[in-house]
Write a protein that holds these residues in place. Structure first.
Motif, PDB file in Angstrom:
ATOM      1  N   LYS A 131      59.057  67.774  23.551  1.00 34.16           N
ATOM      2  CA  LYS A 131      59.174  66.827  22.158  1.00 34.16           C
ATOM      3  C   LYS A 131      58.591  65.281  22.537  1.00 34.16           C
ATOM      4  CE  LYS A 131      60.393  70.102  19.534  1.00 34.16           C
ATOM      5  NZ  LYS A 131      62.031  70.720  19.525  1.00 34.16           N
ATOM      6  N   ASP A 132      58.535  64.765  21.363  1.00 36.42           N
ATOM      7  CA  ASP A 132      57.768  63.356  21.400  1.00 36.42           C
ATOM      8  C   ASP A 132      58.736  62.266  22.308  1.00 36.42           C
ATOM      9  OD1 ASP A 132      56.077  64.455  19.917  1.00 36.42           O
ATOM     10  OD2 ASP A 132      56.461  63.127  17.965  1.00 36.42           O
ATOM     11  N   ASN A 133      57.858  61.460  23.011  1.00 35.61           N
ATOM     12  CA  ASN A 133      58.800  60.350  23.547  1.00 35.61           C
ATOM     13  C   ASN A 133      59.759  60.937  24.615  1.00 35.61           C
ATOM     14  OD1 ASN A 133      57.990  58.080  22.240  1.00 35.61           O
ATOM     15  ND2 ASN A 133      59.306  58.941  20.437  1.00 35.61           N
ATOM     16  N   SER A 134      59.456  62.324  25.252  1.00 37.23           N
ATOM     17  CA  SER A 134      60.367  62.504  26.528  1.00 37.23           C
ATOM     18  C   SER A 134      59.877  62.059  27.573  1.00 37.23           C
ATOM     19  CB  SER A 134      60.497  64.179  26.408  1.00 37.23           C
ATOM     20  OG  SER A 134      59.436  64.824  26.538  1.00 37.23           O
ATOM     21  N   GLU A 135      60.677  61.999  28.871  1.00 40.14           N
ATOM     22  CA  GLU A 135      60.031  61.262  30.105  1.00 40.14           C
ATOM     23  C   GLU A 135      60.711  62.087  31.240  1.00 40.14           C
ATOM     24  OE1 GLU A 135      60.363  56.974  29.822  1.00 40.14           O
ATOM     25  OE2 GLU A 135      61.451  57.243  31.916  1.00 40.14           O
ATOM     26  N   ASN A 136      59.893  62.369  32.245  1.00 38.53           N
ATOM     27  CA  ASN A 136      60.470  63.019  33.720  1.00 38.53           C
ATOM     28  C   ASN A 136      59.658  61.922  34.634  1.00 38.53           C
ATOM     29  OD1 ASN A 136      59.748  66.206  34.898  1.00 38.53           O
ATOM     30  ND2 ASN A 136      61.263  64.735  35.137  1.00 38.53           N
TER      31      ASN A 136
ATOM     32  N   LYS B 166      54.215  63.877  21.662  1.00 36.74           N
ATOM     33  CA  LYS B 166      53.393  62.467  21.650  1.00 36.74           C
ATOM     34  C   LYS B 166      54.219  61.702  22.449  1.00 36.74           C
ATOM     35  CE  LYS B 166      51.586  63.176  17.069  1.00 36.74           C
ATOM     36  NZ  LYS B 166      52.682  64.080  16.280  1.00 36.74           N
ATOM     37  N   LYS B 167      53.338  60.614  23.216  1.00 37.25           N
ATOM     38  CA  LYS B 167      53.862  59.757  23.938  1.00 37.25           C
ATOM     39  C   LYS B 167      54.869  60.001  24.911  1.00 37.25           C
ATOM     40  CE  LYS B 167      53.537  55.843  20.467  1.00 37.25           C
ATOM     41  NZ  LYS B 167      54.387  54.687  19.760  1.00 37.25           N
ATOM     42  N   THR B 168      54.693  61.163  25.560  1.00 34.84           N
ATOM     43  CA  THR B 168      55.464  61.601  26.466  1.00 34.84           C
ATOM     44  C   THR B 168      54.968  61.135  28.037  1.00 34.84           C
ATOM     45  OG1 THR B 168      54.022  63.687  26.526  1.00 34.84           O
ATOM     46  CG2 THR B 168      56.186  63.848  25.431  1.00 34.84           C
TER      47      THR B 168
ATOM     48  N   LYS C  48      48.875  59.738  23.205  1.00 31.72           N
ATOM     49  CA  LYS C  48      49.257  58.767  23.700  1.00 31.72           C
ATOM     50  C   LYS C  48      50.239  58.952  24.881  1.00 31.72           C
ATOM     51  CE  LYS C  48      48.371  55.515  20.042  1.00 31.72           C
ATOM     52  NZ  LYS C  48      47.039  55.637  20.558  1.00 31.72           N
ATOM     53  N   ALA C  49      49.949  60.195  25.474  1.00 32.09           N
ATOM     54  CA  ALA C  49      51.264  60.664  26.801  1.00 32.09           C
ATOM     55  C   ALA C  49      50.333  60.153  28.197  1.00 32.09           C
ATOM     56  CB  ALA C  49      50.591  62.129  26.865  1.00 32.09           C
ATOM     57  N   LYS C  50      51.370  59.683  28.945  1.00 30.25           N
ATOM     58  CA  LYS C  50      50.755  59.215  30.101  1.00 30.25           C
ATOM     59  C   LYS C  50      51.269  60.179  31.279  1.00 30.25           C
ATOM     60  CE  LYS C  50      50.727  54.338  28.647  1.00 30.25           C
ATOM     61  NZ  LYS C  50      51.297  53.246  28.840  1.00 30.25           N
ATOM     62  N   GLY C  51      50.612  60.223  32.381  1.00 23.86           N
ATOM     63  CA  GLY C  51      50.938  60.936  33.479  1.00 23.86           C
ATOM     64  C   GLY C  51      50.294  60.440  34.656  1.00 23.86           C
TER      65      GLY C  51
END
Lengths: 245, 466, 351
Positions: free
Chosen positions: C195-200, C225-227, C257-260
């Motif tokens: 889901k959106d804005n989640s972060e790991n 989105k934006k993960t 807009k995700a970043k990895g």
């Protein structure tokens, strides 16, 4: 023929759904130098970007008229071709595109005619000497690996080459040392004629010392709260923006 | 400027379809009888005939790759592996039949020969139709000829090197190549001779439902140097064409070889090409590669750095549009002390195209002091395309400097705004950024080819940007 | 046996699509394991032992999954209620009577909850142990989960672990993985940023010696989105130790807009140590930012010389540099005691 170059009427602008400009009114005549000063976050950069219609900012209300033409909703490149130039606070790096090629191409777009290579290169050389720029930079990729000062000088070089009617300089002096600031103001003096105008957005007054400023506007919280002569800049330097908040 | 330029270039020059007229076309499929027939048609010496039959056996034993693009649509029973054009080899463009010559004229090959090349070879379907080289080079002992002539006239050189760098059992399509190869160029540059102007071979596949299997063998002897350019194109047909060429490069001690490719096969082509170089002591092998065409491409040039201090550089770009799956990359094995490799790979995906960068850097136990740096950049031009980076870095000793970097992303909105504020339209701005992105590759090419590459980029961008 | 397949295959002769363990065979009979201590906010507790049925997207392989499903000798289900905050520690200690651990840990962090959990595996006695575990984490909306995973198994033991995370809106999961070996230490790690804005964030250090083999297969799929995914792996190998690192960041369509970011670095302390890396970036979405970098090499001679010039022996200097490299990653561990224990282990292993 009217002497008015740019007129901003009651402009409201949002950035990321936040209201930044709350009714800007500004009129710039040919031959004038205007300065917008204001604290961080007051909307200075937004004003500059809105004139160029940066899609990251959305206009809610108001009009921008340039030489009698409504340019409020024109595309950025169309506005540039109308004769407005903006010097960026953080110029973009374009790998693989040399300064010469970039300027030659931009010049052909702005002047709407092909560029004669030899004359163009001579002109470029002349400006670069004036701006104390390293001629080797001409063949380097645009802004890639340039120092902060080199990038800013490159913006001024572009202004001189493209020779717009209105030049907007967004914090062109920030992060520059004393010598570089002098070079930049020299560039502005070279550019300035009776037929064009300059809008300088700045934090500090050093760059204004050697320029013949006509108007200083104080921008606070998205509104111009005071307009005065060059003396206003000195006053702000001494007293800050507290009194306008 | 760019807009008018876009209109000037015409995809049609690559798409000229000549009538499928040939002197001989082998029947489709792959059987020992067909191989025997090809061998007879080509008047092979006996060792080559046996070599082909053995390669077919290997082909039948090997499996299709279990990785990479799906090539199951390739049915060898539908491919004619040998098509002899209606002409014989000539060394004057005047003698090349009109329709074939016209094709090469439109591709600009004879013109380029006059201006910027020291020798040209041109292959049409399975045979080389034109070959010539400047006389001064011949006097210095440089050999540049078609592969068949080499087999006949330089049997010792050929036997010693033919499919020794790329062994027949390397993978299934190398084995296929070994069985049905035809055409290609042979170059020998004697010790110490520097060929300062490039040689070029151009490969054109005209016949539908056929394959091209040219063999390029280049030996740059000690202290010599050469720049070799390879170009390829084909008109588009509805059915699959296959290209499984093989390039073997021997760069002897202190020698230098630059191998440049502008590949613009039509978009019904499966390009399963194999290229390898063996690099000697203090020698240098540079690869420059632009990959624009093909439906599917699986192409991983390889440098084997066998000599102490051997160096290699790979500079490549892939540009995949609708329906294309370009699986390209580079392999390098460091097999000696102080060897070095530099990789600069770029890709652009648009209109649902897929680019994959697949690679292997292997630094073996004996490669003390080896250095390797790899950089990959991928540009996505829309949200229906795909871009994958699959690099393997296999480091087997400690005294190495190894680094790998990869980036993926789109053209930043800020950059577009910056260019638009200088009067360029959004299309122009994007095209300029993409050309700049490809510049590290185009600058490695001779001017004419750099222009061709930029034209191809403009052509590919047409309609993709809005 | 062949296990730990990568999500996308590459050429067979690159020898990295999976790992082949020749001298290992899976134990068929699982003995009981009882030496586990659970503590909550510092006090011993009991935790629910019934976990939900397991379905893994990746995992190490069918055999390993079946063994956990059918023969787990430890099952732990940790549920953190909405808006609650918990600190937990789970210690598994192998010894003569507890040689085999097959565990199933399930963690559910409900909306707005916060959890820090230390999971530690220790085998102090020099006997061969076997560990096959599955850890599943589900972080619901706005949950914050910190997992500190510490493997202190000895170099004759076999360690297999499969981790799977699912992240919902605004959820954050941080992992700090300390992998100090085993004869074979094989990890499969998968995060689904649904889901959106989640972060790991994953911070991993490993340290291999003797003939130890590490196979780390980390996979993150960004869907919302934006993960944001960040993988940082720092390792050192000495003697004949060998490491395979396979890191995959996969931007799925829709992950706008995700970043990895992925950074992997391997210090090779001897010329017989070996490092293979496959840092993959897979991308089916335009508006993303993906970066990876990978490097390998020996300790810089200059740095080594500098430290030695301050009176350290070469071995001490090496230790210092490895510790320095690890220190940055260990910053995410707040428990000072544990941090010191880890650093002491570094010294011990490099002696």
């Amino acid at each position: 023929m009217s002497n008015t170059l740019l007129e901003i009427k009651d402009l409201y602008v949002n950035a990321e759904e936040k209201e930044i400009l709350k009714g800007i009114n500004l009129k710039i005549n040919k031959g004038e130098i205007h300065v917008i000063m204001g604290p961080n976050g007051s909307g200075k950069t937004t004003t500059a970007n809105s004139i160029l219609n940066n899609p990251m900012y959305t206009k809610q209300k108001g009009k921008i008229i340039f030489e009698g033409k409504d340019i409020t909703n024109l595309k950025t490149d169309e506005i540039a071709r109308e004769g407005i130039f903006m010097s960026f606070q953080l110029p973009e790096e374009i790998p693989g595109v040399s300064v010469t090629n970039f300027l030659k191409y931009a010049k052909s777009k702005i002047s709407k005619k092909p560029v004669k290579i030899f004359e163009f290169k001579e002109e470029l050389k002349k400006y670069m000497e004036e701006l104390k720029m390293n001629p080797k930079n001409m063949e380097r990729s645009l802004n890639v690996g340039f120092s902060g000062g080199e990038k800013k000088k490159n913006e001024i070089l572009q202004m001189l080459v493209l020779n717009p009617e209105l030049a907007i300089l967004d914090e062109t002096d920030s992060g520059l040392d004393v010598d570089a600031i002098k070079t930049v103001s020299k560039g502005i003096q070279m550019f300035k004629t009776k037929k064009n105008a300059v809008l300088i957005i700045t934090h500090n007054t050093k760059i204004l010392n050697s320029l013949d400023v006509d108007y200083v506007h104080v921008l606070v919280d998205g509104k111009i709260v005071k307009t005065g002569s060059a003396d206003l800049a000195k006053e702000i330097e001494e007293k800050g923006y507290e009194q306008y908040k | 400027m760019s807009k008018t330029k876009l209109e000037e270039i015409n995809r049609n020059i690559y798409d000229i379809k000549n009538k499928d007229e040939y002197d001989f076309k082998i029947k489709k499929g792959l059987t020992p009888e067909i191989i025997e027939e090809i061998s007879m048609q080509k008047k092979d010496p006996d060792w080559m005939r046996k070599f082909r039959l053995k390669a077919l056996e290997t082909y039948n034993k090997l499996e299709l790759p279990t990785w990479g693009p799906d090539i199951s649509e390739l049915d060898m029973n539908q491919i004619a592996t040998y098509v002899r054009p209606k002409t014989t080899l000539s060394n004057s463009w005047e003698d090349v039949p009109e329709d074939i010559k016209n094709t090469f004229d439109k591709l600009g090959i004879p013109e380029a020969e006059k201006r910027s090349l020291s020798g040209v070879g041109a292959q049409y379907d399975s045979e080389v139709v034109y070959h010539s080289m400047r006389e001064d080079l011949a006097k210095k002992g440089v050999i540049y000829t078609d592969m068949e002539t080499a087999v006949r006239d330089y049997p010792e050189l050929v036997k010693k090197h033919f499919m020794k760098c790329v062994p027949v059992n390397d993978h299934k399509f190398v084995a296929l190549h070994g069985a049905v190869w035809s055409g290609g160029s042979f170059v020998y540059v004697p010790k110490g001779v520097k060929v300062d102007i490039p040689l070029q071979s151009y490969f054109r596949l005209n016949s539908p439902e056929s394959g091209q299997f040219e063999h390029t063998l280049i030996i740059v002897d000690e202290g010599a140097s050469l720049h070799f350019i390879e170009g390829c194109s084909a008109p588009k047909y509805n059915k699959i064409n296959l290209h499984a060429g093989c390039v073997e490069l021997y760069v002897k001690d202190n020698a230098y070889l630059r191998y440049s490719t502008i590949e613009n096969w039509s978009k019904n082509m499966l390009n399963l090409n194999t290229k390898k170089a063996i690099v000697g002591k203090n020698a240098k092998m540079d690869w420059v590669s632009g990959s624009f065409g093909s439906k599917i491409s699986m192409l991983y040039p390889m440098s084997i750095l066998n000599g102490e201090g051997a160096k290699t550089e790979y500079t490549g770009i892939s540009f995949a549009g609708a329906g294309q799956n370009l699986d390209n990359g580079f392999k390098v094995v460091h097999n000696n002390k102080n060897t070095s490799s530099v990789v600069n790979a770029k890709s652009i995906s648009k209109n649902g195209g897929k680019c994959t960068y697949r690679s292997q850097v292997r630094i073996n136990e004996n490669a003390k002091g080896a250095k390797s740096s790899v950089s990959c950049e991928s540009l996505m031009l829309d949200d229906i395309s795909i871009s994958d980076t699959i690099p393997v870095n296999d480091i087997r000793t400690d005294d190495v400097e190894f680094s790998h970097e990869a980036k993926i992303g789109k053209i930043s909105d800020k950059t577009i705004f910056y260019l638009m504020s200088r009067g360029m339209s959004e299309e122009d701005a994007k095209a300029m950024i993409v050309r700049g992105f490809a510049y590290p590759i185009s600058k490695e090419l001779p001017v004419e080819y750099a222009v061709e590459m930029n034209n191809l980029i403009n052509l590919e961008l047409e309609g993709a940007i809005g | 046996m062949i296990l730990n397949e990568t999500p996308v295959r590459t050429a067979k002769n690159f020898n990295i699509n999976n790992i082949k363990l020749d001298s290992f065979s899976m134990p068929q009979k699982i003995e009981p394991f009882s030496n586990v201590i659970l503590s909550k906010n510092g006090k011993k507790v009991k935790i629910e032992e019934d976990t939900d049925s397991i379905n893994l997207v990746y995992g190490l392989g069918k055999d390993f999954l079946c063994q956990v499903k059918e023969n787990a000798n430890q099952k732990l289900k940790i549920t953190i209620d909405e808006n609650k905050k918990e600190d937990l520690q789970i210690d598994f200690e192998f010894n003569n009577k507890n040689k085999m651990l097959v565990e199933d840990i399930q963690i559910i962090a409900n909306k707005n909850s916060k959890l820090t959990v230390i999971i530690k595996y220790t085998s102090n006695e020099q006997i061969e142990n076997y560990h096959n575990g599955i850890i599943r984490v589900n972080a619901k909306e706005n949950a914050r989960v910190n997992i500190i995973f510490v493997n202190f198994m000895n170099d004759i033991s076999n360690n297999f672990i499969a981790i799977e995370n699912e992240l919902e809106q605004n959820a954050k999961i941080n992992y700090c993985i300390v992998d100090f070996g085993g004869k074979n230490s094989i990890t499969n790690y998968y995060s689904n940023l649904l889901k959106d804005n989640s972060e790991n964030k994953i911070n991993c250090i490993y340290l291999g010696k003797n003939n130890e083999l590490f196979d780390l297969n980390y996979i993150a799929e960004l869907r919302g989105k934006k993960t944001n995914v960040e993988i940082e792996v720092q390792g050192a190998l000495t003697d004949n130790a060998k490491k395979h690192f396979k890191g995959t960041i996969n931007f799925k369509k829709g992950a706008k807009k995700a970043k990895g970011n992925e950074n992997e670095n391997c210090m090779l302390l001897t010329d017989t140590a070996k490092s293979i890396a496959l840092p993959m970036l897979l991308c089916s979405e335009e508006d993303v930012e993906g970066n990876h970098s990978s490097s390998a090499g020996k300790v810089s001679e200059k740095e080594l010389f500098y430290i030695m010039s301050r009176g350290f022996t070469k071995k001490e200097a090496m230790k210092l540099m490895v510790r320095a490299r690890f220190n940055k990653i260990l910053e995410c561990i707040e428990n000072e005691e544990l941090k010191n224990e880890i650093l002491n282990k570094v010294d011990e292993r490099l002696d």
